[in-house]
Design an enzyme around this catalytic site. Structure first.
Site, PDB file in Angstrom:
ATOM      1  N   CYS A  90       1.979 -61.517  15.414  1.00 40.42           N
ATOM      2  CA  CYS A  90       2.509 -60.498  16.332  1.00 40.42           C
ATOM      3  C   CYS A  90       1.824 -60.615  17.702  1.00 40.42           C
ATOM      4  O   CYS A  90       2.112 -61.537  18.457  1.00 40.42           O
ATOM      5  CB  CYS A  90       2.364 -59.114  15.731  1.00 40.42           C
ATOM      6  SG  CYS A  90       3.399 -57.862  16.535  1.00 40.42           S
TER       7      CYS A  90
ATOM      8  N   HIS B 106       4.185 -59.622  10.037  1.00 46.37           N
ATOM      9  CA  HIS B 106       2.851 -59.255   9.548  1.00 46.37           C
ATOM     10  C   HIS B 106       2.690 -59.533   8.053  1.00 46.37           C
ATOM     11  O   HIS B 106       2.839 -58.615   7.235  1.00 46.37           O
ATOM     12  CB  HIS B 106       2.598 -57.765   9.791  1.00 46.37           C
ATOM     13  CG  HIS B 106       2.439 -57.372  11.212  1.00 46.37           C
ATOM     14  ND1 HIS B 106       1.211 -57.287  11.833  1.00 46.37           N
ATOM     15  CD2 HIS B 106       3.357 -57.028  12.151  1.00 46.37           C
ATOM     16  CE1 HIS B 106       1.388 -56.905  13.092  1.00 46.37           C
ATOM     17  NE2 HIS B 106       2.673 -56.737  13.314  1.00 46.37           N
TER      18      HIS B 106
ATOM     19  N   GLU C 123       0.012 -59.757   6.523  1.00 49.25           N
ATOM     20  CA  GLU C 123      -1.139 -58.980   6.059  1.00 49.25           C
ATOM     21  C   GLU C 123      -0.764 -57.571   5.611  1.00 49.25           C
ATOM     22  O   GLU C 123      -1.570 -56.886   4.965  1.00 49.25           O
ATOM     23  CB  GLU C 123      -2.208 -58.907   7.160  1.00 49.25           C
ATOM     24  CG  GLU C 123      -1.959 -57.921   8.278  1.00 49.25           C
ATOM     25  CD  GLU C 123      -0.998 -58.407   9.350  1.00 49.25           C
ATOM     26  OE1 GLU C 123      -0.839 -57.707  10.367  1.00 49.25           O
ATOM     27  OE2 GLU C 123      -0.408 -59.503   9.180  1.00 49.25           O
TER      28      GLU C 123
ATOM     29  N   GLU D  37      -2.230 -54.628  20.216  1.00 47.30           N
ATOM     30  CA  GLU D  37      -1.701 -54.532  21.580  1.00 47.30           C
ATOM     31  C   GLU D  37      -2.264 -55.722  22.355  1.00 47.30           C
ATOM     32  O   GLU D  37      -3.455 -55.774  22.658  1.00 47.30           O
ATOM     33  CB  GLU D  37      -2.134 -53.204  22.215  1.00 47.30           C
ATOM     34  CG  GLU D  37      -1.090 -52.612  23.161  1.00 47.30           C
ATOM     35  CD  GLU D  37      -0.771 -53.522  24.341  1.00 47.30           C
ATOM     36  OE1 GLU D  37      -1.718 -54.045  24.967  1.00 47.30           O
ATOM     37  OE2 GLU D  37       0.420 -53.719  24.637  1.00 47.30           O
TER      38      GLU D  37
END
Length: 211
Positions: A90, A202, A204, A59
């Site tokens: 992100c 993402h 990851e 966030e």
């Protein structure tokens, strides 16, 4: 003739900003990369100890507030300006942008560095998260494997505009519904300028270590 064991090659120390978000997933994947030592970064001393930094998804507003509270914003900006590699995924992409649309009331602190304007949560809420396969840029294809890659988007941002000198690494072609909503055919989801890189997706959360 030389005797004894050969001196091991030095390992590159890479930090993952561990204030909030998916830093553990980044660390898990980085541990599979040969020659890399990965550490969590929460303090100025930890930041100064690494050669490169990943700012993970999460966030972005919360991440910025925690970084401000811990006095890390000036240190992070200095790190990037010093020419050390930084990759934002992100929320990290939002953090590295010079401008962001759709910010929460009161705005948020941005590190900047990448001449891009992003739209926060361009793809909608958590329920709208999705994954797809996108063409891999040359810098990824050069590491072998396939000519495309698995891209996971979770409440993802998108780049609406990129300035001169910003290299586009990945684009996403919008669906007919998305085109009708946003009035465009595609958006940028991966960029690089010098040693700064940002992706809306993402890596990851996949097994692809090429990024």
């Amino acid at each position: 003739m030389a005797t004894g064991d050969a001196t091991p090659a030095p390992r590159i120390r890479v930090g993952v900003l561990a204030l909030q978000g998916s830093f553990r997933e980044h660390m898990t994947l980085l541990q599979k990369v040969p020659g890399v030592e990965v550490v969590e970064v929460r303090t100025k001393d930890e930041l100064e100890s690494v050669a490169g930094l990943i700012i993970p998804g999460g966030e972005s507003t919360t991440m910025a507030l925690v970084a401000e509270r811990w006095g890390l914003i000036p240190e992070l900006r200095s790190f990037a300006k010093a020419g050390k590699p930084v990759w934002g995924t992100c929320a990290g992409m939002i953090f590295l942008a010079e401008g962001a649309e759709g910010q929460k009331e009161g705005g948020q602190t941005l590190l900047g560095g990448l001449d891009i304007t992003v739209s926060r949560n361009f793809f909608g809420a958590q329920i709208n998260s999705f994954e797809t396969r996108l063409p891999a840029p040359e810098c990824v294809k050069s590491h072998g494997s396939t000519d495309d890659f698995r891209a996971v988007f979770i409440r993802a941002p998108a780049v609406l505009a990129a300035g001169p000198g910003v290299e586009v690494l990945a684009e996403y072609a919008l669906t007919p519904e998305e085109r009708a909503k946003h009035g465009r055919d595609k958006v940028i989801v991966g960029v690089r300028k010098g040693v700064l890189m940002a992706t809306a997706f993402h890596p990851e959360l996949t097994t692809d270590i090429r990024w």
